[in-house]
Design a protein around this motif. Structure first.
Motif, mmCIF file in Angstrom:
data_model
loop_
_atom_site.group_PDB
_atom_site.id
_atom_site.type_symbol
_atom_site.label_atom_id
_atom_site.label_comp_id
_atom_site.label_asym_id
_atom_site.label_seq_id
_atom_site.Cartn_x
_atom_site.Cartn_y
_atom_site.Cartn_z
ATOM 1 N N VAL A 23 -4.893 -12.157 -0.728
ATOM 2 C CA VAL A 23 -4.872 -11.570 -1.626
ATOM 3 C C VAL A 23 -4.274 -9.986 -0.729
ATOM 4 C CG1 VAL A 23 -5.885 -10.019 -3.191
ATOM 5 C CG2 VAL A 23 -6.440 -12.763 -2.951
ATOM 6 N N CYS A 24 -5.303 -9.446 0.285
ATOM 7 C CA CYS A 24 -4.706 -8.583 0.374
ATOM 8 C C CYS A 24 -3.204 -8.263 0.896
ATOM 9 C CB CYS A 24 -6.107 -7.593 1.989
ATOM 10 S SG CYS A 24 -7.780 -7.239 0.803
ATOM 11 N N GLY A 25 -2.958 -8.888 2.145
ATOM 12 C CA GLY A 25 -1.716 -9.863 2.577
ATOM 13 C C GLY A 25 -1.189 -9.054 1.300
ATOM 14 N N THR A 26 -1.280 -9.675 0.338
ATOM 15 C CA THR A 26 0.113 -9.750 0.194
ATOM 16 C C THR A 26 -0.024 -9.023 -1.269
ATOM 17 O OG1 THR A 26 -0.174 -12.430 -1.239
ATOM 18 C CG2 THR A 26 0.794 -11.483 -2.565
ATOM 19 N N LEU A 27 -0.774 -7.756 -0.994
ATOM 20 C CA LEU A 27 -0.797 -6.914 -1.506
ATOM 21 C C LEU A 27 0.158 -5.796 -1.219
ATOM 22 C CD1 LEU A 27 -4.350 -6.045 -3.549
ATOM 23 C CD2 LEU A 27 -1.952 -6.628 -4.466
ATOM 24 N N TYR A 28 -0.105 -6.450 0.437
ATOM 25 C CA TYR A 28 0.497 -4.573 1.202
ATOM 26 C C TYR A 28 1.804 -5.049 1.600
ATOM 27 C CZ TYR A 28 0.700 -2.888 5.799
ATOM 28 O OH TYR A 28 1.339 -2.270 6.892
ATOM 29 N N GLU A 29 1.779 -5.872 1.226
ATOM 30 C CA GLU A 29 3.398 -6.695 1.683
ATOM 31 C C GLU A 29 4.426 -6.264 0.538
ATOM 32 O OE1 GLU A 29 3.484 -10.337 1.862
ATOM 33 O OE2 GLU A 29 1.991 -10.705 4.174
ATOM 34 N N ASN A 30 3.783 -6.088 -0.415
ATOM 35 C CA ASN A 30 4.550 -5.240 -1.830
ATOM 36 C C ASN A 30 3.881 -3.950 -1.740
ATOM 37 O OD1 ASN A 30 5.907 -8.021 -3.638
ATOM 38 N ND2 ASN A 30 4.013 -8.577 -2.691
ATOM 39 N N GLY A 31 3.833 -3.351 -1.114
ATOM 40 C CA GLY A 31 4.043 -1.367 -0.725
ATOM 41 C C GLY A 31 2.642 -1.141 -1.343
ATOM 42 N N TYR A 32 1.909 -1.709 -1.867
ATOM 43 C CA TYR A 32 0.143 -0.904 -2.203
ATOM 44 C C TYR A 32 -0.034 -0.744 -1.114
ATOM 45 C CZ TYR A 32 1.551 -3.193 -7.056
ATOM 46 O OH TYR A 32 1.888 -3.314 -7.793
ATOM 47 N N GLU A 33 -0.970 0.697 -1.160
ATOM 48 C CA GLU A 33 -1.917 0.462 -0.374
ATOM 49 C C GLU A 33 -3.648 0.730 0.090
ATOM 50 O OE1 GLU A 33 -4.137 5.459 1.078
ATOM 51 O OE2 GLU A 33 -2.290 5.318 -0.611
ATOM 52 N N VAL A 34 -3.616 -0.568 1.110
ATOM 53 C CA VAL A 34 -4.742 -1.607 0.815
ATOM 54 C C VAL A 34 -6.128 -0.900 1.946
ATOM 55 C CG1 VAL A 34 -5.873 -3.987 0.386
ATOM 56 C CG2 VAL A 34 -3.224 -3.272 -0.236
ATOM 57 N N GLU A 35 -6.916 -0.856 0.945
ATOM 58 C CA GLU A 35 -8.027 -0.506 1.696
ATOM 59 C C GLU A 35 -9.003 -1.770 2.236
ATOM 60 O OE1 GLU A 35 -11.486 2.613 3.840
ATOM 61 O OE2 GLU A 35 -9.550 3.374 2.752
ATOM 62 N N LEU A 36 -9.988 -2.473 3.241
ATOM 63 C CA LEU A 36 -10.791 -4.058 2.722
ATOM 64 C C LEU A 36 -11.865 -3.563 3.135
ATOM 65 C CD1 LEU A 36 -11.552 -6.528 2.309
ATOM 66 C CD2 LEU A 36 -10.204 -7.419 4.357
ATOM 67 N N ILE A 37 -13.315 -3.716 2.700
ATOM 68 C CA ILE A 37 -14.620 -3.148 3.321
ATOM 69 C C ILE A 37 -14.650 -4.541 2.731
ATOM 70 C CG2 ILE A 37 -16.728 -1.760 2.502
ATOM 71 C CD1 ILE A 37 -15.099 -0.303 1.537
ATOM 72 N N GLY A 38 -16.078 -4.994 4.376
ATOM 73 C CA GLY A 38 -17.024 -5.915 3.844
ATOM 74 C C GLY A 38 -18.304 -5.853 4.324
ATOM 75 N N ASN A 39 -18.798 -6.690 4.937
ATOM 76 C CA ASN A 39 -19.916 -5.561 6.173
ATOM 77 C C ASN A 39 -20.466 -6.418 8.008
ATOM 78 O OD1 ASN A 39 -21.324 -8.964 5.825
ATOM 79 N ND2 ASN A 39 -21.673 -8.025 3.330
ATOM 80 N N ASP A 40 -20.930 -6.798 8.573
ATOM 81 C CA ASP A 40 -21.531 -7.446 9.469
ATOM 82 C C ASP A 40 -22.477 -8.259 9.584
ATOM 83 O OD1 ASP A 40 -23.494 -5.796 9.207
ATOM 84 O OD2 ASP A 40 -23.335 -5.036 11.411
#
Length: 280
Positions: A23-40
């Motif tokens: 999902v994030c890769g597709t959004l990024y490839e289509n020109g969106y500014e993406v930031e992803l937050i997870g945890n450890d």
């Protein structure tokens, strides 16, 4: 007019989460500014992405307290990062509350991405935590305007339960160009890949190895039942016929999949489907 920034968040260490990566890769490839937050939680292996990502550090020792800690810290991070040009993207119910509260406060769009019916997962059936997740679901989901989920069955369940109409975005693999042929293994390889959770038929498949000659059962992934199943293999003296491969990067998992003769996906009791797929 510049495109909106999308902040994606999930209770995940991100390392092997292919749906979020796609999902994030597709959004990024289509020109969106993406930031992803997870945890450890359960590790923070090195990984690279073409867009910024971070993992919230958790000190909790139990999953129950980890959920509370993550949601509290996630709200604080979202509050720092989000503005009125932001779209919040919450993956599953365990990341929805902080996204919902901040979206309401800033009056910005929120997309709820339900990978599954979280409140009905086998691992929480009959537990106090299930009551909490069901309560949260009842309070939040009917008020979510933008929602996606992974199948028409899930979409129908949410519509019947809460009157919402999710868009279906299937968790399909990316189309990749690769050479492939039916393997001619000796011994044959039976493969399970995914979360090592209860009610997945893994323990039954392990026992079945006693009755199968010239077959090795390979298990790729991690989850709450991994240690128990590893001990089960030792107890049944099947370590020569069952291999635990651990967590694998998507590209490494694809290589392993191509070597298998048979893939196993069995949902027991609380699951929705029984599927066996063969490569020959």
């Amino acid at each position: 007019m510049r495109r909106k920034k999308i902040i994606t968040s999930a209770f995940s260490n991100l390392y092997t989460d292919q749906r979020i990566e796609k999902v994030c890769g597709t959004l990024y490839e289509n020109g969106y500014e993406v930031e992803l937050i997870g945890n450890d939680w359960k590790g923070a292996e090195n990984m690279s992405r073409p867009y910024p990502f971070s993992r919230i550090s958790l000190i909790s020792k139990s999953l129950k307290t980890a959920y509370f800690e993550f949601n509290w810290k996630l709200y604080r991070q979202l509050k720092e990062k989000a503005d009125r040009n932001t779209i919040l993207h919450a993956n599953d119910l365990d990341a929805l509350l902080p996204n919902y509260l901040l979206a309401k406060k800033l009056n910005i769009p929120l997309v709820f991405d339900s990978h599954e019916i979280f409140s009905e997962m086998p691992a929480i059936q009959g537990k106090m935590s299930q009551k909490l997740w069901r309560y949260l679901e009842r309070k939040l989901v009917p008020n979510v305007k933008l929602m996606i989920t992974a199948s028409t069955g899930y979409a129908a369940w949410f519509k019947n339960k809460y009157g919402v109409e999710p868009q279906v975005v299937q968790n399909a693999p990316r189309k990749l160009a690769m050479d492939w042929k039916i393997p001619d293994n000796h011994p044959k390889i039976l493969l399970y890949q995914g979360a090592i959770n209860p009610f997945r038929g893994i323990d039954k498949a392990i026992l079945a190895m006693k009755h199968l000659d010239d077959v090795i059962f390979k298990i790729a992934g991690d989850g709450p039942m991994k240690g128990e199943y590893e001990n089960f293999v030792l107890k049944e003296n099947l370590q020569h016929k069952v291999e635990f491969l651990g967590k694998l990067l998507p590209e490494d998992l694809r290589k392993v999949t191509l070597t298998a003769d048979c893939g196993m996906s069995i949902e027991e009791k609380w699951g929705r489907e029984l599927l066996l797929f063969f490569t020959e």
